[in-house]
Design an enzyme around this catalytic site. Structure first.
Site, short mmCIF file in Angstrom:
data_model
loop_
_atom_site.label_atom_id
_atom_site.label_comp_id
_atom_site.label_asym_id
_atom_site.label_seq_id
_atom_site.Cartn_x
_atom_site.Cartn_y
_atom_site.Cartn_z
N ALA A 19 0.81 -1.22 0.00
CA ALA A 19 0.00 0.00 0.00
C ALA A 19 0.84 1.27 0.00
CB ALA A 19 -0.94 -0.01 1.20
N LEU A 21 2.76 2.67 2.27
CA LEU A 21 2.41 3.46 3.46
C LEU A 21 3.61 4.03 4.20
CD1 LEU A 21 -0.33 1.05 4.86
CD2 LEU A 21 -0.67 3.13 3.54
N GLU A 174 10.65 2.56 17.79
CA GLU A 174 10.47 1.54 16.75
C GLU A 174 10.99 0.17 17.20
OE1 GLU A 174 9.31 2.17 13.26
OE2 GLU A 174 8.45 3.97 14.17
N HIS A 250 15.45 2.44 9.54
CA HIS A 250 15.78 1.84 10.84
C HIS A 250 17.27 1.52 10.83
CE1 HIS A 250 11.41 0.18 11.11
NE2 HIS A 250 11.52 1.20 11.92
N CYS A 371 14.30 -7.90 9.93
CA CYS A 371 13.03 -7.23 10.26
C CYS A 371 12.00 -8.24 10.73
CB CYS A 371 12.43 -6.54 9.04
SG CYS A 371 13.45 -5.28 8.31
O1 SUG Z 1 7.89 0.00 8.90
N1 SUG Z 1 7.21 -1.61 5.86
C1 SUG Z 1 7.83 -1.62 7.16
C2 SUG Z 1 9.14 -2.39 7.10
C3 SUG Z 1 9.70 -2.62 8.47
C4 SUG Z 1 11.08 -3.14 8.43
N2 SUG Z 1 11.54 -3.37 9.73
C5 SUG Z 1 12.82 -3.24 10.14
N3 SUG Z 1 13.70 -2.57 9.43
N4 SUG Z 1 13.15 -3.72 11.27
C6 SUG Z 1 8.06 -0.21 7.71
O2 SUG Z 1 8.45 0.66 6.90
C7 SUG Z 1 5.35 -1.16 4.35
C8 SUG Z 1 3.84 -1.28 4.34
C9 SUG Z 1 3.21 -0.88 3.05
O3 SUG Z 1 3.72 0.01 2.39
O4 SUG Z 1 2.15 -1.45 2.72
C10 SUG Z 1 5.94 -1.19 5.73
O5 SUG Z 1 5.26 -0.87 6.69
#
Ligand code: SUG
Length: 446
Positions: A19, A21, A174, A250, A371
């Protein structure tokens, strides 16, 4: 004390979709609105869990969260039956609807920060669920994250699951994605490294210009206090704001630690020399030496680190004392990273093995092997005291694969999020999962 590190991998939920986001996360933005395959995503994650468990690494599963989050949709003014709520949200704001459906809890490195009992003054394992304030689609994860952790780590004599930090920009948190523990072994007292992207109450502190810094110093300090950590064994380091602006949203996208090894990119920290000096000094207090494996920009550019997720790898301690690096396929496909990795194994360094997985469904949303997992170092007694139904075994793997095959779709597109039938399918799936994991009260179904 004898202890092992359990990796709690997030089981990808049935609404996994793209999405777009996460502003600041390059992969999330690049794949916006493409079709996802939730079934394949869940099977890819399970294959990783099974394979690492079969190798003897302690592995467990963290359940997905109930989606869509009707509580969130109703809280922002969508009313009527569930079907009415979905239709109204789709019409008024497809992006808010997508936030309510997000399967982002799969990235359990963001579920919480965890401190093992060897580090805390009260000898308990501490968990602080992350508030994930920075993004609407993630800010509603904290409630179920706390509930799931409390269901699994229910023994209050050994485990403390705190509430998430106050939900305000000053305390943007986070979780373990910005936290690394260095120690001579999983059971020994160690040094906890907290990496933050900005400082709320210091307007002169450097911060990124293009993309948001999600973690504040104030949040990291609050978690260290809650976990009753020893200040002499706690290091706070600023992330380099320039790399946040290049998509390192992150710290675990540019550095990873395990044992006494810190594997990092030269541009990861604002003050590289100062961070290493602080870690060395703190580690002296626990009679450990820092082993720093530094990757230079000429070896791997930041853009290649972000595209391949080289540093979003898992560093796993093997019984013989060496370490394995768990990487996604994308590392082999990136020429600079592939070249770098050729020199890692067999180079006489601490990493002597690469374990590679196909995690493309997650990678397309910016989530690599690290992640997908939350590290929880547990003594044998603590491991015995946690809920056993989530520990990965061949039997649980087989049951979860059958469960995915029975309940998941193999294609989701943005328009599907308005489909009330999909909401019913997800609810039935998760109720069934709670039975499989033997966690009857896992979800709050009011
Ligand atoms: O928070 N992606 C997550 C990825 C998290 C990765 N985690 C670590 N690096 N530990 C974020 O950005 C994408 C969702 C979307 O676009 O539908 C998303 O939330």
């Amino acid at each position: 004390m004898s202890a092992r590190e359990f990796n709690f991998d997030g089981l990808v939920g049935p609404s996994h979709n793209y999405a777009g986001l996460s502003f600041g996360n390059v992969a999330s933005f690049s794949n916006v609105k493409s079709a996802s395959n939730p079934k394949q995503a869940a099977l890819q994650g399970l294959a990783k869990m099974r394979s690492l468990a079969a190798r003897g690494f302690a592995q467990a599963v963290m359940p997905p969260q109930m989606r869509p989050d009707f509580r969130m949709l109703r809280a922002v003014g969508f009313t009527g039956s569930d079907a009415d709520v979905l239709a109204a949200a789709y019409k008024a704001s497809p992006v808010i609807l997508a936030c309510a459906w997000s399967a982002a809890p799969m990235w359990t490195a963001n579920a919480a920060t965890v401190s093992p009992s060897a580090d805390s003054a009260d000898g308990k394992v501490h968990f602080t669920p992350a508030n994930l304030n920075n993004k609407l689609h993630r800010a509603h994860e904290r409630r179920q994250a706390a509930r799931s952790l409390r269901a699994i780590f229910h023994d209050a004599a050994r485990f403390t699951v705190h509430d998430a930090l106050p939900s305000t920009p000053a305390f943007g948190d986070e979780g373990a994605a910005n936290h690394t523990r260095l120690a001579s072994s999983h059971g020994a007292a160690g040094v906890e490294l907290f990496v933050y992207g900005r400082v709320e109450f210091d307007a002169t502190a450097p911060s990124p210009k293009r993309y948001p810094a999600r973690q504040t110093l104030e949040a990291s300090q609050a978690v260290a206090r809650l976990h009753r950590l020893d200040g002499r064994r706690t290091v706070f380091a600023a992330q380099n704001p320039d790399v946040i602006d290049q998509g390192v949203f992150h710290n675990d996208v540019i550095a990873v630690g395990n044992g006494n090894l810190l594997f990092y990119h030269e541009q990861a920290f604002l003050d590289e020399a100062g961070t290493l000096a602080d870690l060395r000094a703190a580690l002296e207090g626990v009679q450990a030496d820092l082993k720093a494996v530094r990757v230079s920009t000429t070896e791997v550019a930041v853009a290649d680190a972000v595209a391949s997720y080289l540093f979003n790898s898992q560093l796993l301690s093997k019984p013989d004392g060496a370490m394995a690096l768990v990487i996604p396929h994308e590392c082999r496909e990136n020429p600079a990273v592939a070249r770098y990795l050729e020199g890692v194994v067999g180079g006489g360094g601490p990493i002597d093995e690469l374990i590679e997985f196909d995690l493309r469904q997650s990678m397309r949303n910016g989530g690599g092997p690290a992640c997908l997992r939350l590290r929880v170092a547990l003594t044998d007694q603590e491991a015995a005291a946690m809920h056993q139904g989530v520990v990965m075994t061949e039997d649980l793997y087989a049951r979860l694969v059958a469960w995915v095959e029975a309940h998941y779709r193999d294609r989701l597109q943005p328009g599907d999020l308005a489909d009330p039938q999909l909401a019913r399918e997800c609810a039935v799936a998760l109720e069934d999962l709670a039975r499989i994991l033997d966690l009857p009260g896992l979800y709050d179904l009011d």
